[in-house]
Design a protein around this motif. Structure first.
Motif, PDB file in Angstrom:
ATOM      1  N   SER A  59     -34.112 -27.154   6.517  1.00 14.79           N
ATOM      2  CA  SER A  59     -35.334 -26.419   6.822  1.00 14.79           C
ATOM      3  C   SER A  59     -35.333 -26.023   8.294  1.00 14.79           C
ATOM      4  O   SER A  59     -34.540 -26.516   9.081  1.00 14.79           O
ATOM      5  CB  SER A  59     -36.555 -27.280   6.504  1.00 14.79           C
ATOM      6  OG  SER A  59     -36.572 -28.421   7.343  1.00 14.79           O
ATOM      7  N   GLN A 106     -34.665 -36.391   9.271  1.00 12.31           N
ATOM      8  CA  GLN A 106     -35.333 -36.286   7.980  1.00 12.31           C
ATOM      9  C   GLN A 106     -34.487 -36.960   6.901  1.00 12.31           C
ATOM     10  O   GLN A 106     -33.268 -37.067   7.021  1.00 12.31           O
ATOM     11  CB  GLN A 106     -35.542 -34.807   7.627  1.00 12.31           C
ATOM     12  CG  GLN A 106     -36.315 -34.023   8.675  1.00 12.31           C
ATOM     13  CD  GLN A 106     -37.733 -34.500   8.830  1.00 12.31           C
ATOM     14  OE1 GLN A 106     -38.506 -34.494   7.880  1.00 12.31           O
ATOM     15  NE2 GLN A 106     -38.077 -34.945  10.035  1.00 12.31           N
ATOM     16  N   ARG A 162     -30.083 -33.739  -0.733  1.00 13.63           N
ATOM     17  CA  ARG A 162     -29.257 -32.664  -0.185  1.00 13.63           C
ATOM     18  C   ARG A 162     -27.798 -33.094  -0.133  1.00 13.63           C
ATOM     19  O   ARG A 162     -27.488 -34.258   0.066  1.00 13.63           O
ATOM     20  CB  ARG A 162     -29.712 -32.309   1.228  1.00 13.63           C
ATOM     21  CG  ARG A 162     -31.040 -31.625   1.282  1.00 13.63           C
ATOM     22  CD  ARG A 162     -31.337 -31.201   2.732  1.00 13.63           C
ATOM     23  NE  ARG A 162     -32.552 -30.450   2.797  1.00 13.63           N
ATOM     24  CZ  ARG A 162     -33.740 -30.969   3.074  1.00 13.63           C
ATOM     25  NH1 ARG A 162     -33.858 -32.253   3.316  1.00 13.63           N
ATOM     26  NH2 ARG A 162     -34.807 -30.208   3.111  1.00 13.63           N
ATOM     27  N   LYS A 204     -37.658 -15.486   4.436  1.00 16.73           N
ATOM     28  CA  LYS A 204     -38.155 -16.738   3.868  1.00 16.73           C
ATOM     29  C   LYS A 204     -38.421 -16.643   2.371  1.00 16.73           C
ATOM     30  O   LYS A 204     -38.501 -17.655   1.690  1.00 16.73           O
ATOM     31  CB  LYS A 204     -39.441 -17.176   4.579  1.00 16.73           C
ATOM     32  CG  LYS A 204     -39.216 -17.681   5.983  1.00 16.73           C
ATOM     33  CD  LYS A 204     -40.538 -18.083   6.617  1.00 16.73           C
ATOM     34  CE  LYS A 204     -40.361 -18.619   8.012  1.00 16.73           C
ATOM     35  NZ  LYS A 204     -41.637 -19.011   8.619  1.00 16.73           N
ATOM     36  N   CYS A 251     -41.648 -25.223   9.178  1.00 19.07           N
ATOM     37  CA  CYS A 251     -40.550 -26.043   8.658  1.00 19.07           C
ATOM     38  C   CYS A 251     -40.068 -25.536   7.300  1.00 19.07           C
ATOM     39  O   CYS A 251     -39.800 -26.310   6.382  1.00 19.07           O
ATOM     40  CB  CYS A 251     -40.951 -27.516   8.590  1.00 19.07           C
ATOM     41  SG  CYS A 251     -41.334 -28.205  10.228  1.00 19.07           S
ATOM     42  N   HIS A 252     -39.954 -24.225   7.192  1.00 19.19           N
ATOM     43  CA  HIS A 252     -39.543 -23.558   5.957  1.00 19.19           C
ATOM     44  C   HIS A 252     -38.249 -24.143   5.400  1.00 19.19           C
ATOM     45  O   HIS A 252     -37.273 -24.319   6.131  1.00 19.19           O
ATOM     46  CB  HIS A 252     -39.366 -22.053   6.224  1.00 19.19           C
ATOM     47  CG  HIS A 252     -38.754 -21.299   5.103  1.00 19.19           C
ATOM     48  ND1 HIS A 252     -39.462 -20.985   3.973  1.00 19.19           N
ATOM     49  CD2 HIS A 252     -37.499 -20.820   4.922  1.00 19.19           C
ATOM     50  CE1 HIS A 252     -38.659 -20.326   3.128  1.00 19.19           C
ATOM     51  NE2 HIS A 252     -37.477 -20.216   3.703  1.00 19.19           N
ATOM     52  N   GLU A 253     -38.240 -24.452   4.101  1.00 22.29           N
ATOM     53  CA  GLU A 253     -37.053 -24.971   3.414  1.00 22.29           C
ATOM     54  C   GLU A 253     -36.131 -23.818   3.023  1.00 22.29           C
ATOM     55  O   GLU A 253     -36.534 -22.666   3.002  1.00 22.29           O
ATOM     56  CB  GLU A 253     -37.470 -25.722   2.137  1.00 22.29           C
ATOM     57  CG  GLU A 253     -38.234 -26.992   2.391  1.00 22.29           C
ATOM     58  CD  GLU A 253     -37.347 -28.173   2.738  1.00 22.29           C
ATOM     59  OE1 GLU A 253     -36.138 -28.147   2.419  1.00 22.29           O
ATOM     60  OE2 GLU A 253     -37.873 -29.118   3.336  1.00 22.29           O
ATOM     61  N   VAL A 258     -32.958 -23.148   4.372  1.00 15.73           N
ATOM     62  CA  VAL A 258     -32.167 -22.606   5.473  1.00 15.73           C
ATOM     63  C   VAL A 258     -30.763 -23.215   5.395  1.00 15.73           C
ATOM     64  O   VAL A 258     -30.617 -24.423   5.263  1.00 15.73           O
ATOM     65  CB  VAL A 258     -32.810 -22.943   6.839  1.00 15.73           C
ATOM     66  CG1 VAL A 258     -31.952 -22.433   7.977  1.00 15.73           C
ATOM     67  CG2 VAL A 258     -34.220 -22.387   6.911  1.00 15.73           C
ATOM     68  N   THR A 307     -36.751 -26.228  12.009  1.00 13.61           N
ATOM     69  CA  THR A 307     -37.189 -27.418  12.739  1.00 13.61           C
ATOM     70  C   THR A 307     -38.528 -27.205  13.430  1.00 13.61           C
ATOM     71  O   THR A 307     -39.042 -28.108  14.074  1.00 13.61           O
ATOM     72  CB  THR A 307     -36.137 -27.835  13.785  1.00 13.61           C
ATOM     73  OG1 THR A 307     -35.951 -26.752  14.693  1.00 13.61           O
ATOM     74  CG2 THR A 307     -34.823 -28.198  13.127  1.00 13.61           C
ATOM     75  N   GLU A 327     -28.057 -27.471   3.225  1.00 11.96           N
ATOM     76  CA  GLU A 327     -29.267 -26.692   3.080  1.00 11.96           C
ATOM     77  C   GLU A 327     -30.421 -27.545   3.577  1.00 11.96           C
ATOM     78  O   GLU A 327     -30.628 -28.657   3.094  1.00 11.96           O
ATOM     79  CB  GLU A 327     -29.489 -26.279   1.627  1.00 11.96           C
ATOM     80  CG  GLU A 327     -30.595 -25.269   1.473  1.00 11.96           C
ATOM     81  CD  GLU A 327     -30.717 -24.729   0.056  1.00 11.96           C
ATOM     82  OE1 GLU A 327     -31.850 -24.631  -0.415  1.00 11.96           O
ATOM     83  OE2 GLU A 327     -29.677 -24.419  -0.545  1.00 11.96           O
TER      84      GLU A 327
END
Length: 171
Positions: A84, A134, A139, A19, A90-92, A94, A86, A82
Motif C-alpha cells: 500500500s 505492517q 502477501r 487507484k 494508504c491505498h492498497e 501498489v 505509506t 504488493e
C-alpha cells in the motif's frame, strides 16, 4: 531515510484514476545509507533551503533521475510485493520494488532533508515520519535473485532487520 519514486500507469491520467486499477501504481524504493558525500545530490539538496515550507517552490536545472540512483548494474537485486501507499489514504494494490543497494549520502546531506516542514513555519519537521512495519496479511514477497517465494520466517527477519536499520539511523 528512504527515497520512494511513485509511478502510475501510462494509460491513466492521474493518481486518482490509477487507484481504481489493480496494478495502477508502482513504487521504487531505495534506502539511504550514511557514507561519503554524494555530489549527484548537491543541486537538489542546495534547493532545499528554498522549499522549507508547504507552498514554496524553487527553480533548478534539469536533473536526470538516473543520476540520483545507484548504478544500473546494482539495480538487479530487489524485493517485490504488493502493498500500500505509506501516506494517507494508504491505498492498497501498489506494486513495491525495494532495491538491495542503498543510495549513499553524507550525514550532512541527510540532515538537510529534516529541515523541511510539513506545513507552515511552526509545523512539524519531516523527520521520524516513518510508518510502522505492517503485517504481511498473506502477501507474497519475491526476491529478484530467486525464482521462489521467500519463506515467511525470512520475510519476518527482513522486516525486523529493516525496521532496526531505519530506527538506528535516527538515534
Amino acid at each position: 531515510m528512504e527515497l520512494h519514486i511513485v509511478h502510475i500507469r501510462e494509460d491513466v491520467s492521474d493518481i486518482t484514476e490509477a487507484k481504481k486499477i489493480a496494478d495502477g501504481m508502482a513504487v521504487l524504493a531505495f534506502f539511504i545509507k550514511v557514507e561519503e558525500e554524494n555530489k549527484n545530490y548537491a543541486t537538489l539538496i542546495n534547493e532545499l533551503e528554498n522549499i522549507k515550507y508547504k507552498g514554496q517552490t524553487a527553480q533548478m536545472e534539469a536533473l536526470p533521475l538516473s543520476s540520483l540512483l545507484p548504478p544500473e548494474e546494482d539495480l538487479g537485486r530487489y524485493y517485490r510485493y504488493e502493498g500500500s501507499l505509506t501516506t494517507p489514504d494508504c491505498h492498497e494494490g501498489v506494486i513495491w520494488t525495494v532495491f538491495e543497494k542503498p543510495i549513499e549520502l553524507s550525514i550532512s546531506q541527510i540532515s538537510q532533508f529534516s529541515t523541511i516542514h510539513f506545513d507552515g513555519k511552526n509545523s512539524t519537521s519531516m523527520a521520524e515520519n516513518f510508518r510502522p512495519a505492517q503485517f504481511l496479511n498473506g502477501r507474497k514477497v519475491y526476491w529478484s535473485s530467486a525464482s521462489i517465494l521467500l519463506p515467511t520466517a525470512k520475510v519476518l527477519m527482513l522486516v525486523l532487520m529493516l525496521t532496526y536499520i531505519l530506527s538506528s539511523l535516527f538515534q
